[in-house]
Design an enzyme around this catalytic site. Structure first.
Site, PDB file in Angstrom:
ATOM      1  N   GLU A 129       0.820  -1.219   0.000  1.00  0.00           N
ATOM      2  CA  GLU A 129       0.000   0.000   0.000  1.00  0.00           C
ATOM      3  C   GLU A 129       0.854   1.269   0.000  1.00  0.00           C
ATOM      4  O   GLU A 129       0.378   2.329   0.362  1.00  0.00           O
ATOM      5  CB  GLU A 129      -0.944  -0.012   1.212  1.00  0.00           C
ATOM      6  N   ASP A 156      -4.373   3.749   1.212  1.00  0.00           N
ATOM      7  CA  ASP A 156      -3.037   4.215   1.583  1.00  0.00           C
ATOM      8  C   ASP A 156      -2.198   4.512   0.351  1.00  0.00           C
ATOM      9  O   ASP A 156      -1.457   5.494   0.318  1.00  0.00           O
ATOM     10  CB  ASP A 156      -2.326   3.170   2.448  1.00  0.00           C
ATOM     11  N   ILE A 222     -14.669  -4.936   6.008  1.00  0.00           N
ATOM     12  CA  ILE A 222     -14.624  -4.152   7.247  1.00  0.00           C
ATOM     13  C   ILE A 222     -15.912  -4.217   8.051  1.00  0.00           C
ATOM     14  O   ILE A 222     -15.991  -3.635   9.131  1.00  0.00           O
ATOM     15  CB  ILE A 222     -14.309  -2.659   6.946  1.00  0.00           C
ATOM     16  N   HIS A 223     -16.916  -4.927   7.497  1.00  0.00           N
ATOM     17  CA  HIS A 223     -18.221  -4.943   8.170  1.00  0.00           C
ATOM     18  C   HIS A 223     -18.843  -6.329   7.994  1.00  0.00           C
ATOM     19  O   HIS A 223     -18.671  -6.948   6.932  1.00  0.00           O
ATOM     20  CB  HIS A 223     -19.116  -3.861   7.552  1.00  0.00           C
ATOM     21  N   ASP A 270      -7.659 -24.688 -25.785  1.00  0.00           N
ATOM     22  CA  ASP A 270      -6.285 -25.220 -25.803  1.00  0.00           C
ATOM     23  C   ASP A 270      -5.684 -25.034 -24.417  1.00  0.00           C
ATOM     24  O   ASP A 270      -6.415 -24.711 -23.463  1.00  0.00           O
ATOM     25  CB  ASP A 270      -5.450 -24.583 -26.925  1.00  0.00           C
TER      26      ASP A 270
HETATM   27  N1  COA Z   1     -16.238  -6.734  12.993  1.00  0.00           N
HETATM   28  C1  COA Z   1     -17.153  -7.235  13.843  1.00  0.00           C
HETATM   29  N2  COA Z   1     -18.320  -6.655  14.134  1.00  0.00           N
HETATM   30  C2  COA Z   1     -18.580  -5.495  13.526  1.00  0.00           C
HETATM   31  C3  COA Z   1     -17.672  -4.905  12.629  1.00  0.00           C
HETATM   32  C4  COA Z   1     -16.447  -5.565  12.362  1.00  0.00           C
HETATM   33  N3  COA Z   1     -15.530  -5.059  11.538  1.00  0.00           N
HETATM   34  N4  COA Z   1     -18.198  -3.761  12.161  1.00  0.00           N
HETATM   35  C5  COA Z   1     -19.395  -3.630  12.758  1.00  0.00           C
HETATM   36  N5  COA Z   1     -19.626  -4.671  13.590  1.00  0.00           N
HETATM   37  C6  COA Z   1     -20.833  -4.905  14.416  1.00  0.00           C
HETATM   38  C7  COA Z   1     -21.205  -3.692  15.232  1.00  0.00           C
HETATM   39  O1  COA Z   1     -20.539  -3.691  16.470  1.00  0.00           O
HETATM   40  C8  COA Z   1     -22.699  -3.874  15.372  1.00  0.00           C
HETATM   41  O2  COA Z   1     -22.915  -4.819  16.383  1.00  0.00           O
HETATM   42  P1  COA Z   1     -24.254  -4.724  17.306  1.00  0.00           P
HETATM   43  O3  COA Z   1     -25.409  -4.775  16.350  1.00  0.00           O
HETATM   44  O4  COA Z   1     -24.163  -5.915  18.186  1.00  0.00           O
HETATM   45  O5  COA Z   1     -24.144  -3.424  18.030  1.00  0.00           O
HETATM   46  C9  COA Z   1     -23.092  -4.511  14.050  1.00  0.00           C
HETATM   47  O6  COA Z   1     -21.915  -5.146  13.536  1.00  0.00           O
HETATM   48  C10 COA Z   1     -23.612  -3.527  13.030  1.00  0.00           C
HETATM   49  O7  COA Z   1     -22.668  -2.498  12.851  1.00  0.00           O
HETATM   50  P2  COA Z   1     -23.099  -1.070  12.291  1.00  0.00           P
HETATM   51  O8  COA Z   1     -23.903  -0.341  13.311  1.00  0.00           O
HETATM   52  O9  COA Z   1     -23.699  -1.255  10.941  1.00  0.00           O
HETATM   53  O10 COA Z   1     -21.701  -0.366  12.069  1.00  0.00           O
HETATM   54  P3  COA Z   1     -20.936   0.595  13.095  1.00  0.00           P
HETATM   55  O11 COA Z   1     -21.408   2.001  12.836  1.00  0.00           O
HETATM   56  O12 COA Z   1     -21.043   0.074  14.482  1.00  0.00           O
HETATM   57  O13 COA Z   1     -19.426   0.451  12.620  1.00  0.00           O
HETATM   58  C11 COA Z   1     -17.464   0.715  11.351  1.00  0.00           C
HETATM   59  C12 COA Z   1     -18.975   0.909  11.362  1.00  0.00           C
HETATM   60  C13 COA Z   1     -16.948   1.051   9.967  1.00  0.00           C
HETATM   61  C14 COA Z   1     -16.826   1.629  12.384  1.00  0.00           C
HETATM   62  C15 COA Z   1     -17.166  -0.762  11.689  1.00  0.00           C
HETATM   63  O14 COA Z   1     -17.757  -1.544  10.695  1.00  0.00           O
HETATM   64  C16 COA Z   1     -15.722  -1.127  11.895  1.00  0.00           C
HETATM   65  O15 COA Z   1     -15.188  -0.933  12.962  1.00  0.00           O
HETATM   66  N6  COA Z   1     -15.046  -1.714  10.867  1.00  0.00           N
HETATM   67  C17 COA Z   1     -13.688  -2.087  10.935  1.00  0.00           C
HETATM   68  C18 COA Z   1     -12.793  -0.874  10.836  1.00  0.00           C
HETATM   69  C19 COA Z   1     -11.333  -1.229  10.749  1.00  0.00           C
HETATM   70  O16 COA Z   1     -10.876  -2.171  11.360  1.00  0.00           O
HETATM   71  N7  COA Z   1     -10.570  -0.457   9.941  1.00  0.00           N
HETATM   72  C20 COA Z   1      -9.188  -0.694   9.741  1.00  0.00           C
HETATM   73  C21 COA Z   1      -8.936  -1.634   8.599  1.00  0.00           C
HETATM   74  S1  COA Z   1      -9.327  -0.959   7.007  1.00  0.00           S
HETATM   75 MG    MG Z   2      -3.627   0.713   5.276  1.00  0.00          MG
END
Ligand code: COA
Ligand code: MG
Length: 290
Positions: A129, A156, A222-223, A270
């Site tokens: 990255e 990045d 990420i989700h 092929d």
């Molecule tokens: N891993 C596990 N669980 C996750 C998750 C993840 N990456 N992202 C969200 N969840 C969970 C939430 O805690 C929530 O749980 P709940 O219903 O029990 O409260 C559920 O999934 C729904 O989440 P949602 O409300 O739609 O999203 P959010 O606003 O809480 O979070 C982010 C959004 C982007 C902050 C979150 O998805 C996240 O932290 N992603 C990872 C970010 C990361 O690691 N970035 C660095 C690498 S690129």
């Molecule tokens: Mg990165």
């Protein structure tokens, strides 16, 4: 090598998300201490990750830890805490040159010995990255026998080269192609960029299918909502498997009859076409579809 169709990041300081992640049936879970964690929460993330790896059952999901970059001043302590907690592998972010991967590999070896793990047990994945990493790919892919995959980090990279990220992605297309090509040249897996807009399931699906068509074997997510569609995009469908099987079987028959090229349903087949079909079958096997 294990299947890594989706690699889910979970901020290392959020136990609730870690608990959520282990129930998703995702191929790889990456507990993050780098950019998903605030500077004043790094210590907490180390502690939470150690606790989670020690106490929770991750099922069939791979247990990875993303440490802070080499040179950040945090990497040695991240690595020590991580290896003591027995992960399956380490993700190294913002790699710039092969020496950084070698340094981590050596350090992991020392920590493996100190914790009584078999030599070479902990695998490495390098995040490509930075512009330097793209230029140095030829050496990075050969940096350590522990290295199993390259991850492409588009955000990045865009920041590093001064590009503006667009949905079409032409600004990062050379790098995205370079990563998958270098990975293939050295038998490594290639894991595609993050799709940030986690509410857009169709956009994700399209980008994941494009990645699979480029030769990527998986994608960072990420989700939780991104896990299912992504793993599906990297799993060949029933029709695709049936056609690939037909191609490979027909090729065997035609080879026996002394013919390298032949026609199947009006298309020329092929050796390279057969090779692509074999890849489809290999992916299907890795995903447990055959
Ligand atoms: N891993 C596990 N669980 C996750 C998750 C993840 N990456 N992202 C969200 N969840 C969970 C939430 O805690 C929530 O749980 P709940 O219903 O029990 O409260 C559920 O999934 C729904 O989440 P949602 O409300 O739609 O999203 P959010 O606003 O809480 O979070 C982010 C959004 C982007 C902050 C979150 O998805 C996240 O932290 N992603 C990872 C970010 C990361 O690691 N970035 C660095 C690498 S690129
Ligand atoms: Mg990165």
């Amino acid at each position: 090598m294990r299947s890594r169709r989706a690699l889910l990041y979970v901020p290392g300081d959020e136990m609730h998300k870690i608990q959520k992640a282990i129930g998703l049936g995702v191929d790889s879970i990456c507990l993050d201490i780098e950019d998903g964690v605030a500077l004043n929460h790094k210590e907490q993330a180390r502690g939470t990750i150690a606790e989670a790896l020690g106490a929770l059952d991750f099922g069939r999901s791979e247990r990875l830890v993303r440490i802070n970059p080499v040179g950040s001043g945090m990497e040695a302590e991240d690595l020590r805490i991580a290896i003591n907690a027995h992960p399956d592998g380490i993700v190294i972010p913002k790699v710039r040159e092969a020496g950084q991967v070698q340094w981590i590999s050596d350090r992991v070896g020392e920590l493996e010995r100190a914790t009584g793990r078999p030599d070479g047990d902990v695998i490495l994945i390098a995040l490509i990255e930075t512009a330097r990493a793209i230029v140095n790919l030829g050496e990075i892919v050969r940096a350590s026998p522990r290295l199993q995959a390259l991850i492409f980090g588009a955000e990045d990279l865009a920041g590093d080269i001064g590009a503006v990220r667009t949905r079409a992605g032409w600004e990062i297309f050379y790098a995205r192609s370079a990563v998958v090509t270098h990975a293939a040249a050295y038998g490594l897996q290639a894991i595609d960029m993050v799709f940030l807009d986690f509410k857009d399931a169709e956009g994700l699906r399209a980008e994941a299918i494009q990645a699979a068509q480029m030769g990527y074997t998986g994608k960072q997510v990420i989700h939780p909502a991104q896990v299912g569609p992504t793993q599906e995009a990297f799993t060949p469908g029933a029709e695709e498997i049936a056609y690939a099987t037909q191609v490979v079987e027909a090729a065997v028959r035609h080879q026996q009859d002394g013919r390298g090229a032949f026609a199947l349903d009006g298309k020329m087949i092929d050796a390279p076409v057969v090779k692509i079909a074999e890849w489809v079958l290999q992916r299907a096997r890795a995903a447990g579809k055959i």
